[in-house]
Structure formats: structure tokens, C-alpha cells
Design a protein around this motif. Sequence first.
Motif, PDB file in Angstrom:
ATOM      1  N   THR A   1       0.835  -1.193   0.000  1.00 20.12           N
ATOM      2  CA  THR A   1       0.000   0.000   0.000  1.00 20.12           C
ATOM      3  C   THR A   1       0.872   1.246   0.000  1.00 20.12           C
ATOM      4  O   THR A   1       1.540   1.547   0.995  1.00 20.12           O
ATOM      5  N   PHE A   2       0.875   1.957  -1.128  1.00 19.52           N
ATOM      6  CA  PHE A   2       1.604   3.212  -1.237  1.00 19.52           C
ATOM      7  C   PHE A   2       0.673   4.362  -0.822  1.00 19.52           C
ATOM      8  O   PHE A   2      -0.552   4.196  -0.738  1.00 19.52           O
ATOM      9  N   PRO A   3       1.210   5.557  -0.556  1.00 17.00           N
ATOM     10  CA  PRO A   3       0.357   6.721  -0.287  1.00 17.00           C
ATOM     11  C   PRO A   3      -0.642   6.938  -1.428  1.00 17.00           C
ATOM     12  O   PRO A   3      -0.294   6.790  -2.608  1.00 17.00           O
ATOM     13  N   SER A   4      -1.872   7.295  -1.093  1.00 22.52           N
ATOM     14  CA  SER A   4      -2.931   7.402  -2.096  1.00 22.52           C
ATOM     15  C   SER A   4      -2.605   8.417  -3.171  1.00 22.52           C
ATOM     16  O   SER A   4      -2.953   8.242  -4.352  1.00 22.52           O
ATOM     17  N   GLU A   5      -1.928   9.503  -2.806  1.00 20.26           N
ATOM     18  CA  GLU A   5      -1.642  10.545  -3.797  1.00 20.26           C
ATOM     19  C   GLU A   5      -0.498  10.182  -4.736  1.00 20.26           C
ATOM     20  O   GLU A   5      -0.228  10.909  -5.699  1.00 20.26           O
ATOM     21  N   SER A   6       0.190   9.050  -4.465  1.00 20.89           N
ATOM     22  CA  SER A   6       1.328   8.681  -5.314  1.00 20.89           C
ATOM     23  C   SER A   6       0.904   8.047  -6.624  1.00 20.89           C
ATOM     24  O   SER A   6       1.689   7.972  -7.571  1.00 20.89           O
ATOM     25  N   GLY A   7      -0.309   7.535  -6.708  1.00 16.98           N
ATOM     26  CA  GLY A   7      -0.746   6.847  -7.918  1.00 16.98           C
ATOM     27  C   GLY A   7      -0.085   5.489  -8.070  1.00 16.98           C
ATOM     28  O   GLY A   7       0.040   4.982  -9.197  1.00 16.98           O
ATOM     29  N   LEU A   8       0.333   4.875  -6.960  1.00 18.55           N
ATOM     30  CA  LEU A   8       1.061   3.609  -7.016  1.00 18.55           C
ATOM     31  C   LEU A   8       0.317   2.518  -6.251  1.00 18.55           C
ATOM     32  O   LEU A   8      -0.384   2.785  -5.268  1.00 18.55           O
ATOM     33  N   SER A   9       0.477   1.308  -6.702  1.00 20.16           N
ATOM     34  CA  SER A   9      -0.003   0.130  -5.998  1.00 20.16           C
ATOM     35  C   SER A   9       0.933  -1.022  -6.323  1.00 20.16           C
ATOM     36  O   SER A   9       1.731  -0.940  -7.252  1.00 20.16           O
ATOM     37  N   GLY A  10       0.842  -2.103  -5.549  1.00 16.30           N
ATOM     38  CA  GLY A  10       1.732  -3.226  -5.828  1.00 16.30           C
ATOM     39  C   GLY A  10       1.381  -4.440  -5.000  1.00 16.30           C
ATOM     40  O   GLY A  10       0.519  -4.404  -4.128  1.00 16.30           O
ATOM     41  N   ARG A  11       2.085  -5.545  -5.295  1.00 16.70           N
ATOM     42  CA  ARG A  11       1.884  -6.770  -4.542  1.00 16.70           C
ATOM     43  C   ARG A  11       3.142  -7.617  -4.608  1.00 16.70           C
ATOM     44  O   ARG A  11       3.974  -7.466  -5.527  1.00 16.70           O
ATOM     45  N   ILE A  12       3.281  -8.515  -3.612  1.00 17.49           N
ATOM     46  CA  ILE A  12       4.394  -9.465  -3.571  1.00 17.49           C
ATOM     47  C   ILE A  12       4.018 -10.674  -4.421  1.00 17.49           C
ATOM     48  O   ILE A  12       2.995 -11.322  -4.176  1.00 17.49           O
ATOM     49  N   VAL A  13       4.844 -10.997  -5.408  1.00 12.77           N
ATOM     50  CA  VAL A  13       4.560 -12.114  -6.314  1.00 12.77           C
ATOM     51  C   VAL A  13       5.229 -13.400  -5.821  1.00 12.77           C
ATOM     52  O   VAL A  13       4.633 -14.475  -5.857  1.00 12.77           O
ATOM     53  N   ALA A  14       6.479 -13.304  -5.360  1.00 11.78           N
ATOM     54  CA  ALA A  14       7.211 -14.503  -4.929  1.00 11.78           C
ATOM     55  C   ALA A  14       8.318 -14.112  -3.965  1.00 11.78           C
ATOM     56  O   ALA A  14       8.867 -13.004  -4.041  1.00 11.78           O
ATOM     57  N   ILE A  15       8.626 -15.029  -3.049  1.00 12.71           N
ATOM     58  CA  ILE A  15       9.737 -14.858  -2.098  1.00 12.71           C
ATOM     59  C   ILE A  15      10.479 -16.190  -2.025  1.00 12.71           C
ATOM     60  O   ILE A  15       9.862 -17.240  -1.876  1.00 12.71           O
ATOM     61  N   SER A  16      11.815 -16.135  -2.115  1.00 14.60           N
ATOM     62  CA  SER A  16      12.593 -17.372  -2.057  1.00 14.60           C
ATOM     63  C   SER A  16      13.931 -17.115  -1.387  1.00 14.60           C
ATOM     64  O   SER A  16      14.583 -16.106  -1.658  1.00 14.60           O
ATOM     65  N   THR A  17      14.323 -18.027  -0.510  1.00 12.69           N
ATOM     66  CA  THR A  17      15.656 -17.976   0.085  1.00 12.69           C
ATOM     67  C   THR A  17      16.589 -19.012  -0.545  1.00 12.69           C
ATOM     68  O   THR A  17      17.729 -19.171  -0.086  1.00 12.69           O
ATOM     69  N   LEU A  18      16.099 -19.689  -1.582  1.00 14.96           N
ATOM     70  CA  LEU A  18      16.876 -20.785  -2.183  1.00 14.96           C
ATOM     71  C   LEU A  18      17.107 -20.602  -3.677  1.00 14.96           C
ATOM     72  O   LEU A  18      17.545 -21.540  -4.346  1.00 14.96           O
ATOM     73  N   ALA A  19      16.812 -19.437  -4.197  1.00 13.79           N
ATOM     74  CA  ALA A  19      16.990 -19.212  -5.630  1.00 13.79           C
ATOM     75  C   ALA A  19      18.465 -19.277  -6.003  1.00 13.79           C
ATOM     76  O   ALA A  19      19.318 -18.707  -5.322  1.00 13.79           O
ATOM     77  N   THR A  20      18.761 -19.979  -7.098  1.00 14.34           N
ATOM     78  CA  THR A  20      20.163 -20.097  -7.536  1.00 14.34           C
ATOM     79  C   THR A  20      20.714 -18.775  -8.018  1.00 14.34           C
ATOM     80  O   THR A  20      21.927 -18.593  -8.090  1.00 14.34           O
ATOM     81  N   THR A  21      19.840 -17.836  -8.346  1.00 16.12           N
ATOM     82  CA  THR A  21      20.275 -16.499  -8.777  1.00 16.12           C
ATOM     83  C   THR A  21      20.494 -15.555  -7.601  1.00 16.12           C
ATOM     84  O   THR A  21      20.890 -14.403  -7.798  1.00 16.12           O
ATOM     85  N   CYS A  22      20.230 -16.039  -6.391  1.00  7.48           N
ATOM     86  CA  CYS A  22      20.392 -15.191  -5.201  1.00  7.48           C
ATOM     87  C   CYS A  22      20.871 -16.071  -4.039  1.00  7.48           C
ATOM     88  O   CYS A  22      20.198 -16.202  -3.015  1.00  7.48           O
ATOM     89  N   VAL A  23      22.038 -16.673  -4.218  1.00 11.50           N
ATOM     90  CA  VAL A  23      22.575 -17.601  -3.225  1.00 11.50           C
ATOM     91  C   VAL A  23      22.883 -16.843  -1.933  1.00 11.50           C
ATOM     92  O   VAL A  23      23.468 -15.759  -1.951  1.00 11.50           O
ATOM     93  N   ASP A  24      22.459 -17.394  -0.800  1.00  8.74           N
ATOM     94  CA  ASP A  24      22.659 -16.817   0.528  1.00  8.74           C
ATOM     95  C   ASP A  24      21.916 -15.498   0.708  1.00  8.74           C
ATOM     96  O   ASP A  24      22.277 -14.680   1.558  1.00  8.74           O
TER      97      ASP A  24
END
Length: 617
Positions: free
Chosen positions: A82-105
Motif C-alpha cells: 500500500t503506497f500513499p494514495s496521492e502517489s498513484g502507485l499500488s503493488g503486490r508481492i509475487v514470490a519470495i525465495s531464500t533458495l533461488a540459484t540467482t540469489c545464493v545466501d
Amino acid sequence: MQIRVQRGFAGILMLTIFGIVMVMMVSGAMRYIQSSQQAGTTAHAVTQAQIRAWEGVEAMRQFFYQTDPNELTLLSVGQTITFPSESGLSGRIVAISTLATTCVDGTQVTLDIFGTAAKTSSGVQSIFCVKSGKSLVTYELTNAVIIKGGLDLGGDLNIVNGDNSNTSFYVEGDVDGGGSLSGFSLLYSTGNVSLSGAQNDIGTVAAEGDVTLTGSGAYGTVNAMGSISMSGGINTLSAKANGDVVLHSSAAVSGRLTAIGNVTMEAGTNAGEVYTQGNIDAINAHIGNVLAEGNFTESSNGSADSGQVGGDINYPEWNNQVKVSRLSGLKVPITLLKPAEQQALRVDAWPLRSASNLAFDVDAAGNILVQVRNMSGINNGNYYLTGNGNKQDYLCDGPIYSESTCHKKVCVGYSDSNSCFKYVSKDKEWQLNGKQFVPAVLWFNGSVDIGVGSYIDTIIATQNIMTSGSHTIKSINFAGYEASCKTTNFLTFYATNLCSVNELEYNALANVALIAGGYVNDEFEGGDISLGASTEVYGSVIAGNLLFSGGSSKIYGYVTVANQGDNTEGSDFHGSTTIDLSNLPDIYNPAEVITGSTEENNGSVNPQVTQLWSRYL
């Protein structure tokens, strides 16, 4: 509890983003151009909606710089940003991973951010890798044995040197007991040393308090910042104290005895030289040469071959063996003994989870979960440890065994139908029993009771470690390439970060056999290691709290006891414990260890944030 934590963290996230967005509204267009170039996005006409979407992406990047990567795992997939209403922005979390090979550790987070302007909407999906701003510390231990919290020596503690030049023994606290020590070049205590057993081949005993030696033993040097008392068959080449020195019965200092305080020598004692700023009081003792600022008294038929004193000289008229003269105002220069600087280290099992190959935990339903990292033949990820019938201890996609969803077996039991694992939830204790476990770095949330068997592993426990029965464990580096990477039971299942082509990949953590204890909310928990009878440890031993040895134990490595639980009773050695540093493998370095301590990267604790990829939605 977990939901409350997540909600609380989500609230912090929203408040933080609110402040960040106010800044991003000013610089969003410039960041859009940079991001589109760096992330390789397809060129589009720059619209106000697109600019706002990129403002949101930049706001999230700034947020990640201010956030502990471990806290990101508390967010939920699908959670709304939830961004400030006047910013015109919104968003959501699509995925979370602690084991991705592209982000080791690190923690990999995928976001959808939408910007709206003039009834036009534009969306950007971005993937960020967020890593801790700290890295694990590698220590080069300066003492073969470090024991903080004192030592009760009830048995024999021996060290076999071989080609290893470091055989020093540091104790933070008192050393007390009737057991024996042998082979150490230095025994250093920040408290008092009181030994009554038979000591052999000890180079130097040094204490910041008093030293009391009885029984029998041969020493090179005895130093005390307090006073020294020796009796029985104790003999040493030299002795020095900031306080007094007393020699009882037949104790002997064949070289120089030095004291800032007074010196007392009873019948049958002798010293090659006595240098003191105090008085000398002897009774039928023998001294080669005397140099004393105070008085010299020989009450019986003792002797002093030569010397000078600044005070009075007293001895029986019939004694013609005292050949000491008076020199008024004599000064005897003696350098004050001072405490030695010692190595500071921190033991914490929790940061070592990310450095392990297999991390064992349980879920709310009591299922055993294993986080797999850098193992051949299986993807990094979270798996269930389960089995059925004669198929036990497999890493599976679900909590029920199925050949189609199960991948690798982690150990060999005493029969195909016997599991190597038992988890006792009320004690939060893992009980291990099996012929062999896969050679790797194994991490356990809780205590570990290692039963009869042979292990080629590094075993890390957030609580305590116990061994029992006829138990042998070898660290990866000690065991070597063939035993660690080509063992018959695990030819296709091995640690890829430790096993290369026909050789081991050196890793300081693989020098360690046992590590116990960790911090939870800045409070240290566990950390005790208890070695049972007939235990053989081929690797360094690191106890975050205390170490107990009650049987015929052998350790082929360095021993570190940190006493981070501030226990006042100290460690306890009974039975016979041998530390053998002879004939060690070339790749094995017991002094170089990783204990879980972390340090700042590049002088900053801020996380490392990398934008891996972006695309328009």
C-alpha cells in the motif's frame, strides 16, 4: 504469533515506503531511464504512468536497503503493498525465495508495481536479490585449546604435538583439579591455577591470579601475577611472581626464582637464584645466588653460595654456609608481569544455516523439514524427510513417501527399515543413529544426540551436542576427497561446494567437526558439548558454552569453549582426553575455523540489493 509478526512487519513496510515515495516522486524519471538500461527492458514511450511505476520500483529498492533480509521472509506471497494514495502507485508481492540459484545466501523477492496517471495504468515486474550486509568471519585460532569459564580437571588431558607448533592452552577463569596435564607449551589462566596431579612436559604455567602446584610435575616456567606456592615433587626451571613465592617440602627451582613480594623456602627446597624486592625467609634451604632488597634469614643449616641484600642478614652463628653480604640501598630491577591479550571470538550457529548443505527443522505438524543447498542430484529447496517400509530417510516433495516425489536418501540405517532420525519435540532434540550419514555440513535447530556410528560431517546445533557409545566423527577436510566425495553409499549425492573434480574444495567450516549454541533475540542458548566414552573426533570442536569429557575421548583438532552462557561452574574433564595434532592431513587446518560470527561488508551493515530483472506487465 507468526501472523502478528507478519502484520507488524507489513505495517512497518508501508510506513517506510510512504516516506520513501515522497522522495522518489522527484527523481523517478531519471531512475526509470537507469533501470530500463540496466535491466534490459524493451524500449517504450515514456508515459507518466510508466514513470510512476518506476518510482514505485525505486521506492522498493530503497526499502530493501533499510531492511534485514531475514525479515523479508515474513512477507506473504500475494500481500498488497500500500503506497500513499496521492502517489498513484499500488503493488503486490509475487514470490519470495531464500533458495533461488540467482540469489545464493540471500532473499529473492519478485514484485508487481503499478503506476496510474491521467486514467492510464502501467505495470512493472521486478526481481530483487537482497543479501545481508555481513559475512561469516574466518578465525585463525592462536591457541590449540581455549576454555572460557574455568576448568575442573578431574582426569587426564594430554596433547600430542607432532609437527604442530601451537600447543598453548588458554583458560578464562580458574583451573582446578587433581587430574594431569601433559604436552602443552603454555597453560595460561586469567584466574587462579591449582593443580595437584602428576604433570609432565608443561612448558609454561601462567596465571593472572595465584598458582598453587602440589603433587609432582616438571615445568619450564611458572609465572603468576599473584603469588606462587609449590610443594611436593614439583620442579621448574624458573618461577616469577608479582606477589610472594613459597616453596614447600622438596620443591625446586633450578634456575631463577623472581618475586616482587617475599620469598619463603622451607626445608629441603632449593633455587639456583633468588631475586626479590622483598624479604627471603629460609629454613634449611639451598640457594645458589641471592639478590634481595629486603632482609635475608636462614633459620637453620641452609646455605646461600653468594649474593647481596639491602636489609639485614640473619643466620645461626654456627652456620658457615651463608655467604651473603649487605649493600645498603640495593635495588633489584624486576619487570611487572602483565596480562596477555587474548583472541576474542563469537560462536553462533544461526548464521551458519545458510552455509550448511542440509538444515534440519520441524514444522507445526511435526514433519521434519530439510533445507537443501549445494548437493548433487537435487535442486536447492525445502524438502520433507520421510520414508515408508524399507525406504527410510528420503528427501521428498511432500510429507508422505512416494517414489515419484522422493529424491535422495540422506543416511544408511542399521537396516533398510530403520530410520537414522528421531526427533523428541518436548526436548527439541534430534537423536541420530545410523551406519553412515551423507558427508556434508549438517545444521540442526535444537540439540543433537549423536549415537553409535561413523560420521563424515560437520554437525552444527543451535542448542547442545552429546555423543554416546562408540562414536566417530570426521570433518570433511580431515576425511579427505575419497571418503567425503566418493563414498560407496553416496556416489551420486555429495556436497558440490566441497567436492570438485578429483579434489576437495577447501572450506574453513569443513575443518570443524562439532559446533553448538546460538543467539536468539540477543540471548545465548545451549552451547554445551558432552563427549561420551570412546568418542573420537577428527576435527575441531567448538562449544558456545561449556565442554564436558567423561570418557576415553580423542580429539584430532583444536578445542574452543566460549562460555557465552556466562556459566560460573566451568567445563569439566574427567577420564582421559587426548588432543592429537600429529600426522594431520595436508588440506586439514584445525586452527582455521568458522564459528558463525559475522562482520560488516565494506564497513556497512546495509544489505546488498541487486535488481536482477525487470519487465513491463
